[in-house]
Motif scaffolding. Structure first.
Motif, PDB file in Angstrom:
ATOM      1  N   ALA A 178       0.829  -1.210   0.000  1.00 23.34           N
ATOM      2  CA  ALA A 178       0.000   0.000   0.000  1.00 23.34           C
ATOM      3  C   ALA A 178       0.860   1.255   0.000  1.00 23.34           C
ATOM      4  O   ALA A 178       0.555   2.245  -0.698  1.00 23.34           O
ATOM      5  CB  ALA A 178      -0.933  -0.009   1.202  1.00 23.34           C
ATOM      6  N   ILE A 179       1.938   1.217   0.760  1.00 25.02           N
ATOM      7  CA  ILE A 179       2.854   2.388   0.789  1.00 25.02           C
ATOM      8  C   ILE A 179       3.509   2.586  -0.570  1.00 25.02           C
ATOM      9  O   ILE A 179       3.620   3.725  -1.077  1.00 25.02           O
ATOM     10  CB  ILE A 179       3.906   2.188   1.896  1.00 25.02           C
ATOM     11  CG1 ILE A 179       3.232   2.251   3.274  1.00 25.02           C
ATOM     12  CG2 ILE A 179       5.005   3.229   1.788  1.00 25.02           C
ATOM     13  CD1 ILE A 179       4.156   1.891   4.419  1.00 25.02           C
ATOM     14  N   LEU A 180       3.950   1.498  -1.183  1.00 26.27           N
ATOM     15  CA  LEU A 180       4.573   1.606  -2.506  1.00 26.27           C
ATOM     16  C   LEU A 180       3.594   2.163  -3.537  1.00 26.27           C
ATOM     17  O   LEU A 180       3.948   3.030  -4.362  1.00 26.27           O
ATOM     18  CB  LEU A 180       5.065   0.223  -2.960  1.00 26.27           C
ATOM     19  CG  LEU A 180       6.266  -0.364  -2.206  1.00 26.27           C
ATOM     20  CD1 LEU A 180       6.590  -1.753  -2.731  1.00 26.27           C
ATOM     21  CD2 LEU A 180       7.484   0.556  -2.346  1.00 26.27           C
ATOM     22  N   LEU A 181       2.339   1.669  -3.487  1.00 30.09           N
ATOM     23  CA  LEU A 181       1.341   2.183  -4.430  1.00 30.09           C
ATOM     24  C   LEU A 181       1.048   3.655  -4.188  1.00 30.09           C
ATOM     25  O   LEU A 181       0.819   4.427  -5.125  1.00 30.09           O
ATOM     26  CB  LEU A 181       0.052   1.359  -4.299  1.00 30.09           C
ATOM     27  CG  LEU A 181       0.103  -0.087  -4.805  1.00 30.09           C
ATOM     28  CD1 LEU A 181      -1.204  -0.806  -4.512  1.00 30.09           C
ATOM     29  CD2 LEU A 181       0.387  -0.133  -6.313  1.00 30.09           C
ATOM     30  N   TYR A 182       1.050   4.042  -2.921  1.00 30.45           N
ATOM     31  CA  TYR A 182       0.724   5.429  -2.588  1.00 30.45           C
ATOM     32  C   TYR A 182       1.763   6.409  -3.137  1.00 30.45           C
ATOM     33  O   TYR A 182       1.437   7.484  -3.625  1.00 30.45           O
ATOM     34  CB  TYR A 182       0.608   5.570  -1.067  1.00 30.45           C
ATOM     35  CG  TYR A 182       0.335   6.981  -0.613  1.00 30.45           C
ATOM     36  CD1 TYR A 182      -0.946   7.510  -0.681  1.00 30.45           C
ATOM     37  CD2 TYR A 182       1.373   7.779  -0.104  1.00 30.45           C
ATOM     38  CE1 TYR A 182      -1.185   8.809  -0.272  1.00 30.45           C
ATOM     39  CE2 TYR A 182       1.131   9.075   0.309  1.00 30.45           C
ATOM     40  CZ  TYR A 182      -0.145   9.588   0.228  1.00 30.45           C
ATOM     41  OH  TYR A 182      -0.385  10.878   0.620  1.00 30.45           O
ATOM     42  N   PHE A 183       3.036   6.001  -3.030  1.00 30.35           N
ATOM     43  CA  PHE A 183       4.100   6.914  -3.449  1.00 30.35           C
ATOM     44  C   PHE A 183       4.430   6.806  -4.931  1.00 30.35           C
ATOM     45  O   PHE A 183       4.873   7.781  -5.543  1.00 30.35           O
ATOM     46  CB  PHE A 183       5.368   6.653  -2.634  1.00 30.35           C
ATOM     47  CG  PHE A 183       5.279   7.221  -1.240  1.00 30.35           C
ATOM     48  CD1 PHE A 183       5.357   8.592  -1.017  1.00 30.35           C
ATOM     49  CD2 PHE A 183       5.087   6.379  -0.150  1.00 30.35           C
ATOM     50  CE1 PHE A 183       5.281   9.096   0.274  1.00 30.35           C
ATOM     51  CE2 PHE A 183       5.001   6.888   1.136  1.00 30.35           C
ATOM     52  CZ  PHE A 183       5.103   8.251   1.360  1.00 30.35           C
ATOM     53  N   PHE A 184       4.251   5.620  -5.509  1.00 29.30           N
ATOM     54  CA  PHE A 184       4.717   5.449  -6.894  1.00 29.30           C
ATOM     55  C   PHE A 184       3.585   5.222  -7.892  1.00 29.30           C
ATOM     56  O   PHE A 184       3.729   5.518  -9.069  1.00 29.30           O
ATOM     57  CB  PHE A 184       5.680   4.248  -6.970  1.00 29.30           C
ATOM     58  CG  PHE A 184       6.913   4.452  -6.138  1.00 29.30           C
ATOM     59  CD1 PHE A 184       7.936   5.302  -6.572  1.00 29.30           C
ATOM     60  CD2 PHE A 184       7.046   3.825  -4.905  1.00 29.30           C
ATOM     61  CE1 PHE A 184       9.058   5.492  -5.797  1.00 29.30           C
ATOM     62  CE2 PHE A 184       8.166   4.022  -4.149  1.00 29.30           C
ATOM     63  CZ  PHE A 184       9.201   4.853  -4.570  1.00 29.30           C
ATOM     64  N   LEU A 185       2.488   4.707  -7.452  1.00 28.01           N
ATOM     65  CA  LEU A 185       1.364   4.451  -8.344  1.00 28.01           C
ATOM     66  C   LEU A 185       0.077   4.872  -7.657  1.00 28.01           C
ATOM     67  O   LEU A 185       0.070   5.280  -6.501  1.00 28.01           O
ATOM     68  CB  LEU A 185       1.297   2.957  -8.697  1.00 28.01           C
ATOM     69  CG  LEU A 185       2.486   2.382  -9.477  1.00 28.01           C
ATOM     70  CD1 LEU A 185       2.374   0.859  -9.546  1.00 28.01           C
ATOM     71  CD2 LEU A 185       2.558   2.959 -10.892  1.00 28.01           C
ATOM     72  N   GLU A 186      -1.008   4.693  -8.327  1.00 27.90           N
ATOM     73  CA  GLU A 186      -2.305   5.002  -7.739  1.00 27.90           C
ATOM     74  C   GLU A 186      -2.797   3.796  -6.946  1.00 27.90           C
ATOM     75  O   GLU A 186      -2.677   2.643  -7.373  1.00 27.90           O
ATOM     76  CB  GLU A 186      -3.309   5.324  -8.857  1.00 27.90           C
ATOM     77  CG  GLU A 186      -4.677   5.720  -8.329  1.00 27.90           C
ATOM     78  CD  GLU A 186      -5.650   6.039  -9.471  1.00 27.90           C
ATOM     79  OE1 GLU A 186      -6.832   6.240  -9.162  1.00 27.90           O
ATOM     80  OE2 GLU A 186      -5.217   6.047 -10.647  1.00 27.90           O
ATOM     81  N   ILE A 187      -3.362   4.053  -5.768  1.00 22.52           N
ATOM     82  CA  ILE A 187      -3.839   2.961  -4.913  1.00 22.52           C
ATOM     83  C   ILE A 187      -5.077   2.351  -5.537  1.00 22.52           C
ATOM     84  O   ILE A 187      -6.050   3.044  -5.833  1.00 22.52           O
ATOM     85  CB  ILE A 187      -4.146   3.450  -3.492  1.00 22.52           C
ATOM     86  CG1 ILE A 187      -2.871   3.909  -2.783  1.00 22.52           C
ATOM     87  CG2 ILE A 187      -4.829   2.348  -2.673  1.00 22.52           C
ATOM     88  CD1 ILE A 187      -3.086   4.400  -1.381  1.00 22.52           C
ATOM     89  N   ASN A 188      -5.022   1.026  -5.722  1.00 23.68           N
ATOM     90  CA  ASN A 188      -6.158   0.261  -6.254  1.00 23.68           C
ATOM     91  C   ASN A 188      -6.653  -0.671  -5.143  1.00 23.68           C
ATOM     92  O   ASN A 188      -5.994  -1.641  -4.789  1.00 23.68           O
ATOM     93  CB  ASN A 188      -5.712  -0.560  -7.474  1.00 23.68           C
ATOM     94  CG  ASN A 188      -6.891  -1.229  -8.166  1.00 23.68           C
ATOM     95  OD1 ASN A 188      -7.852  -1.613  -7.523  1.00 23.68           O
ATOM     96  ND2 ASN A 188      -6.780  -1.372  -9.488  1.00 23.68           N
ATOM     97  N   TYR A 189      -7.847  -0.332  -4.593  1.00 21.57           N
ATOM     98  CA  TYR A 189      -8.343  -1.076  -3.430  1.00 21.57           C
ATOM     99  C   TYR A 189      -8.732  -2.507  -3.769  1.00 21.57           C
ATOM    100  O   TYR A 189      -8.598  -3.420  -2.951  1.00 21.57           O
ATOM    101  CB  TYR A 189      -9.537  -0.343  -2.812  1.00 21.57           C
ATOM    102  CG  TYR A 189      -9.121   0.969  -2.178  1.00 21.57           C
ATOM    103  CD1 TYR A 189      -8.482   0.982  -0.932  1.00 21.57           C
ATOM    104  CD2 TYR A 189      -9.366   2.176  -2.821  1.00 21.57           C
ATOM    105  CE1 TYR A 189      -8.097   2.190  -0.356  1.00 21.57           C
ATOM    106  CE2 TYR A 189      -8.974   3.372  -2.250  1.00 21.57           C
ATOM    107  CZ  TYR A 189      -8.342   3.371  -1.009  1.00 21.57           C
ATOM    108  OH  TYR A 189      -7.964   4.552  -0.453  1.00 21.57           O
ATOM    109  N   LEU A 190      -9.202  -2.734  -4.978  1.00 19.43           N
ATOM    110  CA  LEU A 190      -9.538  -4.098  -5.392  1.00 19.43           C
ATOM    111  C   LEU A 190      -8.276  -4.951  -5.469  1.00 19.43           C
ATOM    112  O   LEU A 190      -8.256  -6.113  -5.023  1.00 19.43           O
ATOM    113  CB  LEU A 190     -10.248  -4.076  -6.756  1.00 19.43           C
ATOM    114  CG  LEU A 190     -10.608  -5.454  -7.324  1.00 19.43           C
ATOM    115  CD1 LEU A 190     -11.588  -6.175  -6.396  1.00 19.43           C
ATOM    116  CD2 LEU A 190     -11.205  -5.305  -8.731  1.00 19.43           C
ATOM    117  N   PHE A 191      -7.234  -4.322  -6.019  1.00 21.97           N
ATOM    118  CA  PHE A 191      -5.949  -5.020  -6.101  1.00 21.97           C
ATOM    119  C   PHE A 191      -5.439  -5.365  -4.696  1.00 21.97           C
ATOM    120  O   PHE A 191      -4.966  -6.473  -4.435  1.00 21.97           O
ATOM    121  CB  PHE A 191      -4.927  -4.153  -6.835  1.00 21.97           C
ATOM    122  CG  PHE A 191      -3.529  -4.698  -6.756  1.00 21.97           C
ATOM    123  CD1 PHE A 191      -3.119  -5.737  -7.582  1.00 21.97           C
ATOM    124  CD2 PHE A 191      -2.609  -4.165  -5.836  1.00 21.97           C
ATOM    125  CE1 PHE A 191      -1.822  -6.239  -7.490  1.00 21.97           C
ATOM    126  CE2 PHE A 191      -1.333  -4.665  -5.761  1.00 21.97           C
ATOM    127  CZ  PHE A 191      -0.940  -5.704  -6.586  1.00 21.97           C
TER     128      PHE A 191
END
Length: 347
Positions: free
Chosen positions: A28-41
């Protein structure tokens, strides 16, 4: 012997939860900083990592850890632990720890009991050998003297043969008493229950031991005059032996011009208690718990001079217990003793 598993999933569930929590948070931290957070993923990832972690951990625990634990159970089961044999092994470490601790406690108690039994066995064998050795050496001594030439003297021959006979009688009595105790302990000694008057039995014992008591001017008596019979349900021959042993002991260790008194009292609606009381030398308190042990003697030197097998009180205890009754002893050193036992009233 095959030991079954009772599976527990606590360890795998907790561990998988912690791994999932860390992995999901990290992703979740990686997605937050580098990509868009996908809750389904994240939900799919969380579910997948939890299942994967759970099954891998459970498989590894069962295959490698509890496989070795099972081997330990198999090994210790050879020591005849009923607890470990009758219950399946759990993969819960807390339960496993409790099982092993319980097993260790039981084995410690068992080892202590074995030590006590071994000490008792060693003492018992020493006592048996001593009791048998004394009359054997006596008989051997008299016979050897006769064979060495004393047989030619008629008076000496008769005296020595009579003394040798007494030694043989003592050996026979010891063997008979040991045989009786063994049968009573194993239940091979069948009791012949009948209805009889306990007052008459006591009087018979008084008559039998009257001459022995007269040697020390000891009076054998009842505590009161029993005008009516008191009927009990027991083995008359065995109860007579109990009374003979108890009254004989009171005479043997009684004071000159003393008394031995027998009383018969109602204890409950269906029980009587028979008391044998004397005003003899009494028994020191530290000796009382061992009175009913085989060959135990309060006075090691004096009692042997009185003769006997040293098994009288042990036989008394076994006979009373074979009747499913109780025997008691109270004594005050220097003032006398009281032995009492219960019997069932006859209907």
């Amino acid at each position: 012997m095959s030991i079954s598993f009772k599976k527990s999933y606590k360890f795998a569930v907790k561990s998988a939860f912690y791994i999932t929590l860390f992995a999901t948070g990290f992703v979740a931290i990686l997605l937050y900083f580098f990509l868009e957070i996908n809750y389904l993923f994240l939900a799919v990832f969380t579910f997948a990592i939890f299942l994967f972690s759970f099954f891998v951990l459970q498989f590894r625990v069962e295959k490698f850890i509890y496989k070795r634990v099972k081997k330990i159970y198999d090994d210790v089961s050879l020591l005849d632990s009923t607890t470990l044999r009758n219950q399946p092994i759990t993969t819960d470490m807390a339960t496993l720890t409790l099982d092993v601790q319980k097993f260790a406690r039981e084995k410690k108690i068992e080892i202590e009991m074995l030590k006590v039994r071994e000490e008792y066995r060693r003492e018992f064998l020493g006592n048996v050998s001593h009791e048998l050795k004394t009359p054997l050496f006596t008989v051997q001594g008299y016979l050897s003297t006769l064979l060495d030439g004393a047989m030619n003297d008629k008076s000496i021959r008769k005296k020595y043969l009579e003394r040798a006979e007494k030694g043989v009688e003592r050996l026979i009595n010891i063997v008979k008493d040991l045989d009786m105790i063994s049968k009573l302990e194993t239940g091979d000694q069948n009791l012949n229950f009948t209805k009889f008057n306990i007052v008459d039995v006591v009087q018979n014992v008084f008559d039998l031991l009257e001459m022995k008591a007269d040697e020390k001017s000891i009076m054998l008596m009842f505590d009161m005059k029993y005008t009516k019979p008191i009927y009990v349900h027991a083995d008359q021959e065995k109860i007579e032996q109990v009374l003979t042993n108890l009254i004989m002991n009171s005479v043997k260790y009684g004071k000159e011009k003393g008394t031995t008194e027998v009383s018969i009292e109602n204890l409950t609606n269906n029980k009587v208690i028979v008391r044998v009381t004397d005003n003899g030398e009494g028994i020191e308190s530290h000796n009382v718990p061992r009175l009913f042990e085989r060959f135990f003697r309060v006075d090691k030197s004096g009692s042997r001079s009185e003769g006997g097998s040293g098994l009288g009180l042990s036989i008394v205890k076994h006979i009373i217990e074979a009747h499913h009754e109780k025997i008691y002893v109270e004594s005050k050193y220097g003032f006398g003793s009281e032995f009492s036992f219960t019997l069932e009233k006859a209907k």
